[in-house]
Structure formats: C-alpha cells, structure tokens
Scaffold this motif. Structure first.
Motif, PDB file in Angstrom:
ATOM      1  N   VAL A  43     -20.915-101.034-112.674  1.00 51.13           N
ATOM      2  CA  VAL A  43     -21.226-101.310-114.078  1.00 51.13           C
ATOM      3  C   VAL A  43     -22.715-101.611-114.159  1.00 51.13           C
ATOM      4  CG1 VAL A  43     -20.723-102.761-116.067  1.00 51.13           C
ATOM      5  CG2 VAL A  43     -18.935-102.324-114.362  1.00 51.13           C
ATOM      6  N   LEU A  44     -23.429-100.804-114.927  1.00 50.41           N
ATOM      7  CA  LEU A  44     -24.873-101.021-115.030  1.00 50.41           C
ATOM      8  C   LEU A  44     -25.221-101.529-116.434  1.00 50.41           C
ATOM      9  CD1 LEU A  44     -27.594 -98.682-113.530  1.00 50.41           C
ATOM     10  CD2 LEU A  44     -28.032-100.291-115.373  1.00 50.41           C
ATOM     11  N   GLY A  45     -25.539-102.821-116.506  1.00 47.40           N
ATOM     12  CA  GLY A  45     -25.902-103.448-117.770  1.00 47.40           C
ATOM     13  C   GLY A  45     -27.368-103.814-117.792  1.00 47.40           C
ATOM     14  N   ALA A  46     -27.853-104.138-118.977  1.00 48.05           N
ATOM     15  CA  ALA A  46     -29.271-104.446-119.099  1.00 48.05           C
ATOM     16  C   ALA A  46     -29.598-105.862-118.636  1.00 48.05           C
ATOM     17  CB  ALA A  46     -29.715-104.262-120.552  1.00 48.05           C
ATOM     18  N   HIS A  47     -28.741-106.805-118.990  1.00 41.98           N
ATOM     19  CA  HIS A  47     -29.026-108.223-118.741  1.00 41.98           C
ATOM     20  C   HIS A  47     -27.849-108.889-118.036  1.00 41.98           C
ATOM     21  CE1 HIS A  47     -30.829-107.100-122.750  1.00 41.98           C
ATOM     22  NE2 HIS A  47     -31.923-107.409-122.059  1.00 41.98           N
TER      23      HIS A  47
ATOM     24  N   LEU B  16     -30.039-104.365-114.909  1.00 42.63           N
ATOM     25  CA  LEU B  16     -31.352-103.727-114.953  1.00 42.63           C
ATOM     26  C   LEU B  16     -32.466-104.767-114.909  1.00 42.63           C
ATOM     27  CD1 LEU B  16     -32.732-100.948-115.244  1.00 42.63           C
ATOM     28  CD2 LEU B  16     -32.692-101.285-117.726  1.00 42.63           C
ATOM     29  N   THR B  17     -32.258-105.912-115.570  1.00 43.39           N
ATOM     30  CA  THR B  17     -33.253-106.988-115.570  1.00 43.39           C
ATOM     31  C   THR B  17     -32.605-108.270-115.055  1.00 43.39           C
ATOM     32  OG1 THR B  17     -32.814-108.021-117.725  1.00 43.39           O
ATOM     33  CG2 THR B  17     -34.072-105.956-117.732  1.00 43.39           C
ATOM     34  N   ARG B  18     -33.421-109.289-114.905  1.00 45.34           N
ATOM     35  CA  ARG B  18     -32.894-110.584-114.472  1.00 45.34           C
ATOM     36  C   ARG B  18     -32.832-111.572-115.648  1.00 45.34           C
ATOM     37  NH1 ARG B  18     -36.763-112.338-109.917  1.00 45.34           N
ATOM     38  NH2 ARG B  18     -38.243-111.683-111.514  1.00 45.34           N
ATOM     39  N   GLY B  19     -32.964-111.057-116.852  1.00 47.21           N
ATOM     40  CA  GLY B  19     -32.855-111.922-118.026  1.00 47.21           C
ATOM     41  C   GLY B  19     -34.046-112.842-118.231  1.00 47.21           C
ATOM     42  N   GLU B  20     -35.209-112.402-117.807  1.00 46.98           N
ATOM     43  CA  GLU B  20     -36.406-113.242-117.804  1.00 46.98           C
ATOM     44  C   GLU B  20     -36.751-113.849-119.164  1.00 46.98           C
ATOM     45  OE1 GLU B  20     -36.095-110.273-116.476  1.00 46.98           O
ATOM     46  OE2 GLU B  20     -37.026-110.192-114.497  1.00 46.98           O
ATOM     47  N   ALA B  21     -36.503-113.084-120.228  1.00 52.81           N
ATOM     48  CA  ALA B  21     -36.936-113.529-121.564  1.00 52.81           C
ATOM     49  C   ALA B  21     -35.834-114.260-122.324  1.00 52.81           C
ATOM     50  CB  ALA B  21     -37.410-112.318-122.376  1.00 52.81           C
TER      51      ALA B  21
ATOM     52  N   ALA C 105     -40.378-120.393-118.385  1.00 54.46           N
ATOM     53  CA  ALA C 105     -41.176-119.312-117.783  1.00 54.46           C
ATOM     54  C   ALA C 105     -40.259-118.225-117.221  1.00 54.46           C
ATOM     55  CB  ALA C 105     -42.057-119.878-116.684  1.00 54.46           C
ATOM     56  N   HIS C 106     -40.772-117.021-117.191  1.00 62.37           N
ATOM     57  CA  HIS C 106     -39.957-115.889-116.757  1.00 62.37           C
ATOM     58  C   HIS C 106     -39.361-116.079-115.363  1.00 62.37           C
ATOM     59  CE1 HIS C 106     -41.111-112.361-119.638  1.00 62.37           C
ATOM     60  NE2 HIS C 106     -40.685-113.417-120.265  1.00 62.37           N
ATOM     61  N   ASP C 107     -40.155-116.558-114.423  1.00 58.95           N
ATOM     62  CA  ASP C 107     -39.642-116.707-113.064  1.00 58.95           C
ATOM     63  C   ASP C 107     -38.488-117.702-113.009  1.00 58.95           C
ATOM     64  OD1 ASP C 107     -41.362-114.847-112.135  1.00 58.95           O
ATOM     65  OD2 ASP C 107     -42.708-116.253-111.099  1.00 58.95           O
ATOM     66  N   GLU C 108     -38.659-118.798-113.712  1.00 62.04           N
ATOM     67  CA  GLU C 108     -37.611-119.827-113.716  1.00 62.04           C
ATOM     68  C   GLU C 108     -36.364-119.321-114.444  1.00 62.04           C
ATOM     69  OE1 GLU C 108     -37.114-122.335-112.130  1.00 62.04           O
ATOM     70  OE2 GLU C 108     -35.701-123.624-113.215  1.00 62.04           O
ATOM     71  N   ALA C 109     -36.578-118.658-115.565  1.00 64.42           N
ATOM     72  CA  ALA C 109     -35.435-118.109-116.306  1.00 64.42           C
ATOM     73  C   ALA C 109     -34.688-117.088-115.446  1.00 64.42           C
ATOM     74  CB  ALA C 109     -35.901-117.467-117.607  1.00 64.42           C
ATOM     75  N   ALA C 110     -35.432-116.271-114.741  1.00 62.32           N
ATOM     76  CA  ALA C 110     -34.794-115.268-113.874  1.00 62.32           C
ATOM     77  C   ALA C 110     -33.976-115.956-112.782  1.00 62.32           C
ATOM     78  CB  ALA C 110     -35.851-114.362-113.257  1.00 62.32           C
ATOM     79  N   ARG C 111     -34.515-117.016-112.225  1.00 60.26           N
ATOM     80  CA  ARG C 111     -33.786-117.742-111.168  1.00 60.26           C
ATOM     81  C   ARG C 111     -32.476-118.302-111.715  1.00 60.26           C
ATOM     82  NH1 ARG C 111     -32.627-122.422-109.591  1.00 60.26           N
ATOM     83  NH2 ARG C 111     -33.707-123.483-111.314  1.00 60.26           N
ATOM     84  N   ILE C 112     -32.551-118.913-112.879  1.00 60.70           N
ATOM     85  CA  ILE C 112     -31.354-119.498-113.491  1.00 60.70           C
ATOM     86  C   ILE C 112     -30.327-118.416-113.811  1.00 60.70           C
ATOM     87  CG2 ILE C 112     -30.503-120.640-115.591  1.00 60.70           C
ATOM     88  CD1 ILE C 112     -33.242-122.155-115.642  1.00 60.70           C
ATOM     89  N   ARG C 113     -30.798-117.341-114.389  1.00 58.85           N
ATOM     90  CA  ARG C 113     -29.848-116.325-114.856  1.00 58.85           C
ATOM     91  C   ARG C 113     -29.266-115.497-113.708  1.00 58.85           C
ATOM     92  NH1 ARG C 113     -31.134-113.495-120.359  1.00 58.85           N
ATOM     93  NH2 ARG C 113     -28.865-113.257-120.168  1.00 58.85           N
ATOM     94  N   MET C 114     -30.034-115.331-112.651  1.00 51.93           N
ATOM     95  CA  MET C 114     -29.463-114.662-111.475  1.00 51.93           C
ATOM     96  C   MET C 114     -28.354-115.521-110.866  1.00 51.93           C
ATOM     97  SD  MET C 114     -32.890-113.133-109.662  1.00 51.93           S
ATOM     98  CE  MET C 114     -32.071-112.453-108.230  1.00 51.93           C
TER      99      MET C 114
ATOM    100  N   ALA D  21     -38.811-105.926-121.822  1.00 55.26           N
ATOM    101  CA  ALA D  21     -39.923-105.007-121.567  1.00 55.26           C
ATOM    102  C   ALA D  21     -39.468-103.865-120.672  1.00 55.26           C
ATOM    103  CB  ALA D  21     -41.088-105.755-120.921  1.00 55.26           C
ATOM    104  N   THR D  22     -38.226-103.466-120.827  1.00 56.05           N
ATOM    105  CA  THR D  22     -37.725-102.391-119.970  1.00 56.05           C
ATOM    106  C   THR D  22     -38.476-101.090-120.247  1.00 56.05           C
ATOM    107  OG1 THR D  22     -35.963-102.030-121.582  1.00 56.05           O
ATOM    108  CG2 THR D  22     -35.410-103.315-119.631  1.00 56.05           C
ATOM    109  N   GLU D  23     -38.590-100.319-119.203  1.00 59.51           N
ATOM    110  CA  GLU D  23     -39.342 -99.066-119.270  1.00 59.51           C
ATOM    111  C   GLU D  23     -38.413 -97.885-118.994  1.00 59.51           C
ATOM    112  OE1 GLU D  23     -43.444-101.004-117.384  1.00 59.51           O
ATOM    113  OE2 GLU D  23     -42.123 -99.748-116.157  1.00 59.51           O
TER     114      GLU D  23
END
Ligand code: ZN
Length: 252
Positions: free
Chosen positions: A38-42, A69-74, A80-89, A112-114
């Motif tokens: 399953v490939l999701g964005a967040h 696809l992302t780590r949910g940074e925003a 901050a993005h790094d901390e949010a990514a850590r929490i959401r991962m 900011a997906t490309e």
C-alpha cells in the motif's frame, strides 16, 4: 452491487496463485503467500484508506508493506520538520505493528512532494525491488496534492514495469479529499475494524480519534451498506491489471 471479500474469497484468491493463474512465481517462501503493498502519501493514509484490508491480509499470512511517500514532516503545526518526522514515523511503526504490516518510508517531504523524472525513477525502483503481487495507492482525483503525487508515481512505476501486479486505488476522506471515486470492489472489514481503528488512532499527533467518526467512520458504514455488510473498504481496480489475486471481481 459489488461483492464483498470474505475470508473464503481471500483463501480462494491464494489458491488461484497456487494454481498458477495469477502471479505465479511471485509467491514467497510459503506457498500461496502473497505480497501486498500500500503506497500512501503520509503516515495514516494507508491505515485510514485500507487498514482493515491490510489486517485481514496479514491475518491470512500474507506479507503486507505499508509504504509512505513522506514522513509527515509538515503535519504537526509549530514542530520542526525533523522532529515531526520522528514522531510520525514512530506512530506509523506502531500502527503497522497493530496491522501486521512492515513500514517503508520513501523519503519525500510532506507538502512538497515532487513528480519528476528522478522521483518516477525512485518509485519504480522501489516497486521493482519489492515486487508486490498487489499494489494499492491513492485514487488520483484528490484535493491533496501529495495524494495525487503518490497516485501518479505509483501508476507510472506500475505501468513502466509492464503492469506486473494487480493495481487497486483506495479512498481517503471521501468528498473532502478523494473525489469522483466509484468502487469496483469492496472488502468486508468487520473482522478487523477494531484493529484498524487502533492503528489509525496510533497517529496521535493527527488527533485521528477526534475526527475519525465523521470521515472514515461514515465511509466504512456507507461502503458496508453498498457491500451488504456492516463495514467495508472500497477500491477501484485498474482493468488492465490482473484480476486478483486478493480481491474478487465486481458482480452485477
Ligand atoms: Zn494524506
């Protein structure tokens, strides 16, 4: 009316693979064991869109990969993005443990997906390496641009690899996000709906428990009404991909 995927159907689908009709040679060490991706964005998209199905497949002994696809940074205002990514991962990993799935993070950035040649290549490499029997991704008509990006990247990878797997699209926050979605297949998630909810609610940073009943809760009941069961998840099957394994054809 579409058919509802029951336990017997899943077992029959596995049998079809064993018989070599679909996906022969792709089964893992255990005969009949399939890989579903399953490939999701967040973090929380695979869980809310198909968490009940993922748990059902895992319960049947299939391998389930939950790709983000992302780590949910925003996704956490003021963080901050790094901390949010850590929490959401960490939340995604907890959700995957509940569902019996393996998390996989693809490294793009939330919001900011490309979608470009490099990103197409990345997802194609992931799909080629993982070689799932069945792929699920976002339906491409969606108000969230990251969801659209996930859909396009998955579709391009699947197509450029020669349509090697079944391809299904899932829905999230129907109406608000996924739009113009007309399911071809349904999965009865009655046996796993509680675990699905636990997995979704593991995304505490997103306050999923507060809004779930008004969005995905209603979707589950509505799709269940369509599929003649209490709660269901709905999918659109790409008609140029193999019928199954995993989900039965829509009946008239
Ligand atoms: Zn999302």
């Amino acid at each position: 009316m579409g058919e509802t995927l029951g336990r017997r159907d899943l077992l029959l689908a596995s049998g079809a693979v064993l018989a070599g009709t679909v996906g022969a040679g792709r089964a893992e060490e255990t005969p009949g064991r399939l890989k579903f991706m399953v490939l999701g964005a967040h973090p929380d998209d695979p869980e809310t869109g198909c968490g009940g199905t993922m748990a059902r497949l895992a319960d049947l002994g299939h391998e389930v990969v939950s790709a983000y696809l992302t780590r949910g940074e925003a996704g956490i205002p003021g963080t901050a993005h790094d901390e949010a990514a850590r929490i959401r991962m960490a939340e995604a990993e907890q959700a995957c443990a509940i569902l019996g799935a393996r998390p996989l993070f693809l490294g793009q950035v939330d919001g900011a997906t490309e979608v470009n040649a490099t990103r197409y290549d990345e997802v194609r490499q992931v799909l080629s390496h993982e070689a799932p029997d069945v792929v699920f991704s976002h339906w491409p008509v969606d108000t969230h641009r990251d969801h659209r990006a996930a859909a396009l990247l998955t579709y391009d990878a699947w197509w450029s690899l020669g349509r090697p797997s079944a391809l299904y699209y899932f829905e999230v926050m129907a109406g608000h996000q996924t739009q113009a979605f007309h399911p071809t297949h349904f999965v009865d998630i009655g046996p796993t709906v509680k675990r699905k909810h636990e997995a979704c609610f593991a995304h505490r940073s997103q306050n999923v428990e507060e809004w779930y009943a008004d969005d995905h809760g209603r979707m589950e009941v509505f799709r269940g009404m369509e599929a003649l069961c209490d709660v269901a998840e709905a999918f659109v099957h790409h008609p140029q991909s193999p019928e199954g394994p995993g989900l039965p054809p829509r009946s008239s």
